[in-house]
Design a protein around this motif. Structure first.
Motif, PDB file in Angstrom:
ATOM      1  N   ILE A  71       0.853  -1.185   0.000  1.00 28.41           N
ATOM      2  CA  ILE A  71       0.000   0.000   0.000  1.00 28.41           C
ATOM      3  C   ILE A  71       0.889   1.235   0.000  1.00 28.41           C
ATOM      4  CG2 ILE A  71      -1.809   1.277   1.215  1.00 28.41           C
ATOM      5  CD1 ILE A  71      -2.701  -1.335   2.478  1.00 28.41           C
TER       6      ILE A  71
ATOM      7  N   THR B 222      -1.391  -1.285  -4.176  1.00 28.54           N
ATOM      8  CA  THR B 222      -2.541  -0.406  -3.948  1.00 28.54           C
ATOM      9  C   THR B 222      -2.045   1.025  -3.795  1.00 28.54           C
ATOM     10  OG1 THR B 222      -3.812  -2.161  -2.864  1.00 28.54           O
ATOM     11  CG2 THR B 222      -4.487   0.112  -2.428  1.00 28.54           C
TER      12      THR B 222
ATOM     13  N   CYS C 125      -2.976   4.942  -3.012  1.00 26.73           N
ATOM     14  CA  CYS C 125      -3.948   5.890  -2.460  1.00 26.73           C
ATOM     15  C   CYS C 125      -3.569   7.293  -2.915  1.00 26.73           C
ATOM     16  CB  CYS C 125      -3.950   5.826  -0.931  1.00 26.73           C
ATOM     17  SG  CYS C 125      -4.377   4.209  -0.267  1.00 26.73           S
TER      18      CYS C 125
ATOM     19  N   ARG D 259      -7.124   3.716  -5.086  1.00 31.29           N
ATOM     20  CA  ARG D 259      -8.091   4.156  -4.086  1.00 31.29           C
ATOM     21  C   ARG D 259      -8.052   5.682  -3.961  1.00 31.29           C
ATOM     22  NH1 ARG D 259      -9.860  -0.095  -4.990  1.00 31.29           N
ATOM     23  NH2 ARG D 259      -9.872  -1.957  -3.674  1.00 31.29           N
TER      24      ARG D 259
ATOM     25  N   ASN E 114      -7.693   3.759   3.636  1.00 33.11           N
ATOM     26  CA  ASN E 114      -7.254   4.476   2.438  1.00 33.11           C
ATOM     27  C   ASN E 114      -7.157   5.969   2.744  1.00 33.11           C
ATOM     28  OD1 ASN E 114      -7.326   2.075   0.823  1.00 33.11           O
ATOM     29  ND2 ASN E 114      -9.552   2.284   0.724  1.00 33.11           N
TER      30      ASN E 114
END
Length: 266
Positions: A93, A172, A174, A192, A207
């Protein structure tokens, strides 16, 4: 001791009466320097400790037997190796965001304001997208490591190639809803969004880009304390504070030893 030419690296050099050396191959004349920075390793480590503790150059000069020129040369070399000592690829992330660095209009000199008015006659925004300040793009991994770079603009053509280079596909990402991030999902990322324009700073599912926003605050406070930095040297100071942030959990001794090894191997 075999003396090699500093230009062509050949070992066919001879000694001159002036105390210098000359290469028989390329005719380059140079001085032999036994020490990289003309100071002992012990002094370098002592200076690096002061640097890690963020002492001013005047304090370091008073404490160490070194000229201002030699000190600035050493600190510039230090910041240059900091620039290279960054994580190559992030995964998992990650947060991406952009910010702007530069003096506020009320703090600029009249001469500089006149130049800005002539160059940007329609300029109204003082901050955010569309400002004349220097844009900076950053990526932060949730593990706590950050990467930042000066960019010419914050459009998709400027930001997305950097994301593809620094972030592993499948991660992922953000971000806020800025148009420069549109299309990341089509490039193999899970994208996200956090809607800052609607007052949303976290979707309560993990997120957010609060980590990177925290780094921007840290960076701006540190640069403001410098009282102004030349634009040509901004990349060096940006690299310094990225490195300091990434190694904030290390002890002083660990940071000094790491910098010393980087300097000696550069």
């Amino acid at each position: 001791v075999i003396m090699r030419c500093k230009r062509c690296n050949k070992n066919k050099c001879y000694f001159l009466s002036s105390g210098r050396y000359r290469c028989r191959v390329c005719k380059y004349t140079f001085s032999a320097s036994k020490k990289k920075f003309n100071v002992s390793s012990r002094t370098i480590k002592s200076i690096l400790k002061d640097f890690v503790l963020e002492h001013s150059t005047n304090i370091i000069i008073n404490q160490q037997s070194i000229s201002k020129y030699s000190l600035l040369k050493l600190l510039t070399a230090c910041r240059m190796v900091m620039m290279q000592d960054v994580a190559k690829v992030f995964s998992g992330i990650v947060e991406v965001d952009e910010t702007y660095l530069g003096a506020k209009m009320r703090n600029r000199r009249l001469k500089e304001l006149l130049k800005i008015k002539i160059k940007h006659p329609k300029q109204k925004k003082l901050s955010g997208h569309g400002t004349i300040k220097q844009p900076i793009f950053g990526i932060l991994c949730r593990s706590g490591k950050v990467w930042a770079e000066i960019v010419p603009d914050v459009e998709a053509k400027d930001l997305q190639p950097l994301i593809e280079k620094q972030v592993q596909r499948g991660s992922t990402i953000c971000s806020d809803t800025w148009r420069g991030y549109t299309g990341l999902a089509t490039k193999g990322y899970v994208h996200r969004l956090v809607k800052h324009s609607e007052g949303e700073y976290s979707d309560k599912k993990g997120n957010h880009i609060n980590g990177l926003e925290g780094f921007w605050g840290y960076l701006k406070r540190k640069l403001a304390a410098k009282g102004g930095i030349r634009k040509s040297r901004l990349n060096l100071f940006l690299a310094e504070y990225v490195w300091r942030y990434n190694h904030r959990s290390d002890t002083i001794e660990q940071r000094v030893n790491r910098l010393f090894k980087l300097l000696m191997s550069s």
